[in-house]
Structures are given as structure tokens and as C-alpha cells.
Design an enzyme around this catalytic site. Sequence first.
Site, PDB file in Angstrom:
ATOM      1  CG  ASP A  14      -1.934  -1.130   1.191  1.00 44.88           C
ATOM      2  OD1 ASP A  14      -2.485  -1.403   0.118  1.00 44.88           O
ATOM      3  OD2 ASP A  14      -2.153  -1.747   2.249  1.00 44.88           O
ATOM      4  NE  ARG A  93      -1.545   0.816  12.106  1.00 44.92           N
ATOM      5  CZ  ARG A  93      -0.646  -0.129  11.890  1.00 44.92           C
ATOM      6  NH1 ARG A  93       0.484  -0.119  12.569  1.00 44.92           N
ATOM      7  NH2 ARG A  93      -0.860  -1.075  11.001  1.00 44.92           N
ATOM      8  CG  ASP A 122      -4.434   0.597  10.958  1.00 43.94           C
ATOM      9  OD1 ASP A 122      -4.780   0.513  12.153  1.00 43.94           O
ATOM     10  OD2 ASP A 122      -3.732  -0.252  10.401  1.00 43.94           O
ATOM     11  CB  SER A 171      -2.514  -7.990   4.631  1.00 44.81           C
ATOM     12  OG  SER A 171      -2.181  -6.720   5.138  1.00 44.81           O
TER      13      SER A 171
END
Length: 411
Positions: A14, A93, A122, A171
Site C-alpha cells: 500500500d 498506531r 487505521d 497482509s
Amino acid sequence: MTKRVALAFSGGLDTTVCVSLLKEEYGYDEVVGVTVDVGQPESEFEEAKETADAHGLDIHVVDAKDEFAELCFDSVRANATYQGYPLGTALARPIIANAILDVAEEENCDAIAHGCTGKGNDQLRFEAVWRTSDLTVIAPVREMGLTREWEKQYADEKNLPVQAGNDGIWSIDTNLWSRSIEGGQLEDPSYIPPEDIYEWTDDPANASEPALVEIEFDDGYPVAVDGEEMDPTDLIEHLNDLAGTFGVGRTDMMEDRMLGLKVRENYEHPAATVLLTAHEGLEQLVLTKEERDFKTQVDNQWAEKGYQGLVDAPLVKSLEGFIGETQKKVTGSVTVKLQGGQCRPVARESEYSVYSEEVASFNTKTVGDITQEDATGVAKYHGFQGRLANDVAEAVEKPELAADGGEESEE
């Protein structure tokens, strides 16, 4: 004037395609890549550098492991789990977002970007931090409606040396506290994951003989393992290695995301499982029933805000005021048994224990100056109101049955 954008750069699929898209589609002259170390394996940094070199991208690597480990220990004091699994990615995060924001401001960037989709959590966690600044927030994958298949094709066309997880199948997100695996065939809830999706945990069926591990706490914080004091980062890494050999800390679940989507997630979290289990075992020993009952509500609220990435919210500070007061008594040690993928407490010690062997034992007649016979009156009152309510309801219902000809005869 040069337009600069800071990008959360992991070297994964990504964020790799975002580098080109930010220049080609958004018109930025320079992309500043930022990779934040929250405990990923060294191989991920090597892959990120390889991908960055292919782009001609200079990346900033920020070490935030210790800061992240401290937040993980805060989550232990709050017994923080979301729908049954320890928070890992969610807690990482805001740490990552703050580090990237610092670099963006130092580098005089005009904007800040991430590679999150419009379906995940996220994006919300990153942007909750970034929107405290005046920087423009950009989300190419979300805004352009990209799919992973499109991204793979785009990366091939650009000859970018990037893979999505395990040879592009899964992922994967890794940090000090947990490792998540999703995507590919795992998106099918009926699909049984192969053993090779796991890296931190051995197959529980093949685990070695049981082991006893003593965890020592001070004010609710883990401070030592088997008598050896360690700083938070080293302690977590040690327990990840140790408990992982027993297959401890696997979760395969259907998770409810913040946007309402239900997704299939797989996690590994050996150290987190051990520490949360031991901490709760110690709280059982030192806190009163009222404290435990109320703290469960506080802990759930803390975990919910943690899952949302809002650990700096005013509510969290208030919750931690209560948590901190309770943790003054959460000092002592817990011995856990690791065996066949399971972790359970088998011994607890603390000078703050509210347990008395003398009064609880079946081999003693009294509880201080209270005799067993004194409980007779309590037993008579126990459940009295419920019995009374049932009697009243029955008395009211009987005349109604009689009026309908159900029970009484007119003879």
C-alpha cells in the site's frame, strides 16, 4: 515552491504505490518517507530500504519501541482486550502517527499521508492524531478507491520490489506486542488457516513439557520474569520467545471494526497473553469485589478508546486516574503455567492480599468473632424478596384462572 508530503512508509504494498501516486496524481514534488520502529523484525526495515531505494526515496527511521512498550504496559494495568484479544496494532498506531507528525513538521511538509483503505480502522487512528495539526491529510488508497489487485499490477508495471506479506498471500502487521495476519483466503471464515501463517508461536500440539514462569509486578507494571528484572521492551521480547514455544497467544476471530464491518483476523501475542493473564490473577488477590466489578467497566472503556486509537482522549486520562489508584495494591508475583497453547495462573503472592486462609478454611470454626451460626439469619433473608414476589404473582394469577373456569368448580 516545492510541495512536500510526509508518508507513513512501511515498504509494504500500500505505502509503496502511494509514493508514485502522491507525485503523479497529487502533484507533490517530494515525498518524505517515515518508518517508525515499534518492534518489527529487522527484515522489514531491510525490505523498506530496498523498496525506498527503488523509488529514490530517502526514509526517516524513528525508534519508538520503548515508548510503545510503555503504552503496552499501561494496557496491562487496564486489562485491555478488544472482543477477547490483546490490543496491538491499535496501540501502535497513535505512537506511529505522532512520530510521523513530528518528522513532517521538522521537514516543513505541507501534507501528511497514509496508505490505509477506506474500510479499515487505521485510517481513523492515524488521522485522529494528524488532524490536530494544520497539515493536509491525504489517503490515496481510500480516495482513489484502489484494490490490492490493482496495486499489485501497478507495482509490477513500475518494477517495484515489494511483496504483500508472505509472498503476496497475506497482509501482515508486526509490532512488539502482537502480529496480525489477514487477507487472501483468510477472508473466508470457513477457511482453516495453514500452520505456516504463524511465526511467533509453535504448534500447541507439539509444545514441549509444561513450564512455570513467575511474573513480578510493581504498581501493576510488570518488572521481572523469574526473578530477573528487565526493562519493558526486553521483558516483552523475552516472553514472546518463551511463551511462543508453547503455542501460547493465538487468536482466530471474527472482529467488528469501527466502521461496522465484520472481518476475519488472526493474531499472535504470546507475551501479551502471559502478562494480561498474570496481572488479572494478581488483581483477583488484592482488590475487593466492589473494586473488581467497577474496574471491569473502567477497563472496558479504556480498551474501547485504545481500539479506536484515542489513547490521548480526556476520558482515558480520567479512567487512568481510577486505574492508577487501584494499581497501588497490584504489587506482588504470579506464577503461570504454560502448556499446550494455554496460560493460566497457578500461584499468587502479595503483601496486599485480601485473602485470609484462616477465615476461608473449612478447618476453622469461626471468622474472627463471627460464628457459623450467625449466618443462619443471613440465609433466611437471602432471596426473600424474590420468594415474596413469586408468591404475590401466583396469588394474583389464581383468581384469573378461576374466572376462566380453569381451576375452581361451581358445584
